[in-house]
Design a protein around this motif. Structure first.
Motif, PDB file in Angstrom:
ATOM      1  N   THR A  92       0.830  -1.199   0.000  1.00  0.00           N
ATOM      2  CA  THR A  92       0.000   0.000   0.000  1.00  0.00           C
ATOM      3  C   THR A  92       0.861   1.243   0.000  1.00  0.00           C
ATOM      4  OG1 THR A  92      -0.123   0.055   2.419  1.00  0.00           O
ATOM      5  CG2 THR A  92      -1.900  -1.094   1.266  1.00  0.00           C
ATOM      6  N   TRP A  93       0.364   2.269  -0.659  1.00  0.00           N
ATOM      7  CA  TRP A  93       0.984   3.590  -0.639  1.00  0.00           C
ATOM      8  C   TRP A  93      -0.066   4.565  -0.126  1.00  0.00           C
ATOM      9  CZ3 TRP A  93       5.621   5.580  -0.618  1.00  0.00           C
ATOM     10  CH2 TRP A  93       5.742   6.957  -0.732  1.00  0.00           C
ATOM     11  N   ARG A  94       0.149   5.049   1.086  1.00  0.00           N
ATOM     12  CA  ARG A  94      -0.782   5.974   1.742  1.00  0.00           C
ATOM     13  C   ARG A  94      -2.221   5.467   1.691  1.00  0.00           C
ATOM     14  NH1 ARG A  94       2.283  11.340  -0.228  1.00  0.00           N
ATOM     15  NH2 ARG A  94       4.015  11.123   1.226  1.00  0.00           N
ATOM     16  N   GLY A  95      -2.366   4.191   1.999  1.00  0.00           N
ATOM     17  CA  GLY A  95      -3.689   3.586   2.080  1.00  0.00           C
ATOM     18  C   GLY A  95      -4.231   3.045   0.771  1.00  0.00           C
ATOM     19  N   LYS A  96      -3.560   3.334  -0.362  1.00  0.00           N
ATOM     20  CA  LYS A  96      -4.021   2.841  -1.666  1.00  0.00           C
ATOM     21  C   LYS A  96      -3.246   1.576  -2.032  1.00  0.00           C
ATOM     22  CE  LYS A  96      -2.959   6.620  -3.715  1.00  0.00           C
ATOM     23  NZ  LYS A  96      -2.683   7.677  -4.695  1.00  0.00           N
ATOM     24  N   PRO A  97      -3.926   0.556  -2.567  1.00  0.00           N
ATOM     25  CA  PRO A  97      -3.217  -0.658  -2.958  1.00  0.00           C
ATOM     26  C   PRO A  97      -2.244  -0.406  -4.109  1.00  0.00           C
ATOM     27  CG  PRO A  97      -5.567  -0.822  -3.489  1.00  0.00           C
ATOM     28  CD  PRO A  97      -5.350   0.489  -2.807  1.00  0.00           C
ATOM     29  N   VAL A  98      -1.101  -1.086  -4.049  1.00  0.00           N
ATOM     30  CA  VAL A  98      -0.079  -0.988  -5.091  1.00  0.00           C
ATOM     31  C   VAL A  98       0.221  -2.387  -5.604  1.00  0.00           C
ATOM     32  CG1 VAL A  98       2.351  -0.457  -5.552  1.00  0.00           C
ATOM     33  CG2 VAL A  98       1.005   1.068  -4.111  1.00  0.00           C
ATOM     34  N   SER A  99       0.236  -2.525  -6.911  1.00  0.00           N
ATOM     35  CA  SER A  99       0.650  -3.759  -7.565  1.00  0.00           C
ATOM     36  C   SER A  99       1.373  -3.352  -8.841  1.00  0.00           C
ATOM     37  CB  SER A  99      -0.566  -4.633  -7.881  1.00  0.00           C
ATOM     38  OG  SER A  99      -0.147  -5.820  -8.516  1.00  0.00           O
ATOM     39  N   TYR A 100       2.678  -3.604  -8.886  1.00  0.00           N
ATOM     40  CA  TYR A 100       3.489  -3.169 -10.029  1.00  0.00           C
ATOM     41  C   TYR A 100       4.419  -4.303 -10.419  1.00  0.00           C
ATOM     42  CZ  TYR A 100       6.906  -0.508 -12.739  1.00  0.00           C
ATOM     43  OH  TYR A 100       7.751  -0.052 -13.733  1.00  0.00           O
ATOM     44  N   ARG A 101       4.595  -4.480 -11.699  1.00  0.00           N
ATOM     45  CA  ARG A 101       5.510  -5.503 -12.211  1.00  0.00           C
ATOM     46  C   ARG A 101       6.066  -5.016 -13.539  1.00  0.00           C
ATOM     47  NH1 ARG A 101       5.511 -11.715 -12.725  1.00  0.00           N
ATOM     48  NH2 ARG A 101       5.150 -11.421 -10.540  1.00  0.00           N
ATOM     49  N   THR A 102       7.373  -5.188 -13.712  1.00  0.00           N
ATOM     50  CA  THR A 102       7.993  -4.879 -14.997  1.00  0.00           C
ATOM     51  C   THR A 102       9.289  -5.670 -15.113  1.00  0.00           C
ATOM     52  OG1 THR A 102       8.512  -3.080 -16.542  1.00  0.00           O
ATOM     53  CG2 THR A 102       9.400  -2.877 -14.308  1.00  0.00           C
ATOM     54  N   THR A 103       9.873  -5.649 -16.307  1.00  0.00           N
ATOM     55  CA  THR A 103      11.142  -6.320 -16.563  1.00  0.00           C
ATOM     56  C   THR A 103      12.134  -5.298 -17.092  1.00  0.00           C
ATOM     57  OG1 THR A 103      10.015  -8.401 -17.075  1.00  0.00           O
ATOM     58  CG2 THR A 103      12.288  -8.163 -17.860  1.00  0.00           C
ATOM     59  N   TYR A 104      13.314  -5.286 -16.492  1.00  0.00           N
ATOM     60  CA  TYR A 104      14.414  -4.431 -16.934  1.00  0.00           C
ATOM     61  C   TYR A 104      15.453  -5.302 -17.636  1.00  0.00           C
ATOM     62  CZ  TYR A 104      12.492  -0.922 -13.753  1.00  0.00           C
ATOM     63  OH  TYR A 104      11.671  -0.019 -13.121  1.00  0.00           O
ATOM     64  N   PRO A 105      16.278  -4.713 -18.519  1.00  0.00           N
ATOM     65  CA  PRO A 105      17.257  -5.524 -19.248  1.00  0.00           C
ATOM     66  C   PRO A 105      18.387  -6.095 -18.380  1.00  0.00           C
ATOM     67  CG  PRO A 105      17.342  -3.226 -19.966  1.00  0.00           C
ATOM     68  CD  PRO A 105      16.208  -3.349 -19.025  1.00  0.00           C
ATOM     69  N   ASN A 106      18.677  -5.458 -17.239  1.00  0.00           N
ATOM     70  CA  ASN A 106      19.700  -5.967 -16.318  1.00  0.00           C
ATOM     71  C   ASN A 106      19.570  -5.239 -14.967  1.00  0.00           C
ATOM     72  OD1 ASN A 106      21.239  -3.481 -16.554  1.00  0.00           O
ATOM     73  ND2 ASN A 106      22.010  -4.271 -18.514  1.00  0.00           N
ATOM     74  N   HIS A 107      20.379  -5.648 -13.990  1.00  0.00           N
ATOM     75  CA  HIS A 107      20.290  -5.048 -12.651  1.00  0.00           C
ATOM     76  C   HIS A 107      20.627  -3.557 -12.655  1.00  0.00           C
ATOM     77  CE1 HIS A 107      19.283  -8.356  -9.997  1.00  0.00           C
ATOM     78  NE2 HIS A 107      20.055  -9.141 -10.741  1.00  0.00           N
ATOM     79  N   CYS A 108      21.620  -3.180 -13.439  1.00  0.00           N
ATOM     80  CA  CYS A 108      21.999  -1.763 -13.504  1.00  0.00           C
ATOM     81  C   CYS A 108      20.832  -0.916 -14.004  1.00  0.00           C
ATOM     82  CB  CYS A 108      23.215  -1.590 -14.402  1.00  0.00           C
ATOM     83  SG  CYS A 108      23.757   0.132 -14.603  1.00  0.00           S
ATOM     84  N   ALA A 109      20.165  -1.400 -15.050  1.00  0.00           N
ATOM     85  CA  ALA A 109      19.015  -0.666 -15.602  1.00  0.00           C
ATOM     86  C   ALA A 109      17.867  -0.616 -14.599  1.00  0.00           C
ATOM     87  CB  ALA A 109      18.562  -1.302 -16.910  1.00  0.00           C
ATOM     88  N   ALA A 110      17.672  -1.687 -13.834  1.00  0.00           N
ATOM     89  CA  ALA A 110      16.612  -1.695 -12.812  1.00  0.00           C
ATOM     90  C   ALA A 110      16.884  -0.621 -11.768  1.00  0.00           C
ATOM     91  CB  ALA A 110      16.519  -3.070 -12.157  1.00  0.00           C
ATOM     92  N   ASP A 111      18.124  -0.527 -11.328  1.00  0.00           N
ATOM     93  CA  ASP A 111      18.512   0.487 -10.338  1.00  0.00           C
ATOM     94  C   ASP A 111      18.382   1.891 -10.928  1.00  0.00           C
ATOM     95  OD1 ASP A 111      19.604   1.769  -8.090  1.00  0.00           O
ATOM     96  OD2 ASP A 111      21.662   1.292  -8.662  1.00  0.00           O
ATOM     97  N   ARG A 112      18.916   2.088 -12.130  1.00  0.00           N
ATOM     98  CA  ARG A 112      18.900   3.403 -12.777  1.00  0.00           C
ATOM     99  C   ARG A 112      17.481   3.859 -13.112  1.00  0.00           C
ATOM    100  NH1 ARG A 112      20.900   2.963 -18.567  1.00  0.00           N
ATOM    101  NH2 ARG A 112      18.819   2.073 -18.704  1.00  0.00           N
ATOM    102  N   ASP A 113      16.719   2.995 -13.761  1.00  0.00           N
ATOM    103  CA  ASP A 113      15.401   3.399 -14.248  1.00  0.00           C
ATOM    104  C   ASP A 113      14.372   3.572 -13.133  1.00  0.00           C
ATOM    105  OD1 ASP A 113      16.629   3.299 -16.690  1.00  0.00           O
ATOM    106  OD2 ASP A 113      15.513   1.555 -17.424  1.00  0.00           O
ATOM    107  N   SER A 114      14.629   2.968 -11.967  1.00  0.00           N
ATOM    108  CA  SER A 114      13.737   3.152 -10.829  1.00  0.00           C
ATOM    109  C   SER A 114      14.309   4.190  -9.861  1.00  0.00           C
ATOM    110  CB  SER A 114      13.521   1.824 -10.089  1.00  0.00           C
ATOM    111  OG  SER A 114      14.701   1.427  -9.420  1.00  0.00           O
ATOM    112  N   ASP A 115      15.368   4.867 -10.273  1.00  0.00           N
ATOM    113  CA  ASP A 115      16.052   5.869  -9.444  1.00  0.00           C
ATOM    114  C   ASP A 115      16.371   5.312  -8.064  1.00  0.00           C
ATOM    115  OD1 ASP A 115      17.330   8.211  -8.785  1.00  0.00           O
ATOM    116  OD2 ASP A 115      15.503   9.420  -8.628  1.00  0.00           O
TER     117      ASP A 115
END
Length: 120
Positions: A92-115
């Motif tokens: 949850t984010w401030r009482g609202k449900p959160v469900s997110y899923r995605t695929t990044y090309p590698n760990h570095c991109a996952a870290d970078r693209d999600s800041d």
């Protein structure tokens, strides 16, 4: 009879403290093709949990009101090696449900693209 509303306020205690936003708690996971699995808990308002950079991750999510699709990638070079990483966020984010899923090309991109939100 202005005393009645004041008495009602005191009895409910709702007038004594400002309303606090509901706590935000997210389970973040990552899974790559080498079968490495990562999982952390991120709580915000106040920052906590097992995320190694909880203050930064909470600040990033606060800036997009918990909407992972609106996170702006930071400027960072990553290798072009394709080693897909599936990530999820649930909770949850401030009482609202959160469900997110995605695929990044590698760990570095996952870290970078999600800041840094998926930088664990």
């Amino acid at each position: 009879m202005a005393i009645l509303p004041f008495a009602a306020c005191l009895m409910s205690l709702s007038c004594l403290a400002p309303a606090q936003p509901p706590a935000s708690t997210l389970q973040l996971t990552s899974h790559d093709t080498a079968n490495h699995i990562g999982a952390v808990v991120l709580t915000c308002d106040p920052p906590g949990g097992t995320h190694p950079h909880r203050d930064k991750a909470c600040a990033v999510l606060d800036g997009v009101d918990g909407d992972f699709s609106r996170i702006n990638a930071r400027h960072q070079a990553c290798t072009l090696i394709y080693a897909p990483v599936d990530v999820t966020a649930a909770g949850t984010w401030r009482g609202k449900p959160v469900s997110y899923r995605t695929t990044y090309p590698n760990h570095c991109a996952a870290d970078r693209d999600s800041d840094g939100v998926f930088g664990f």
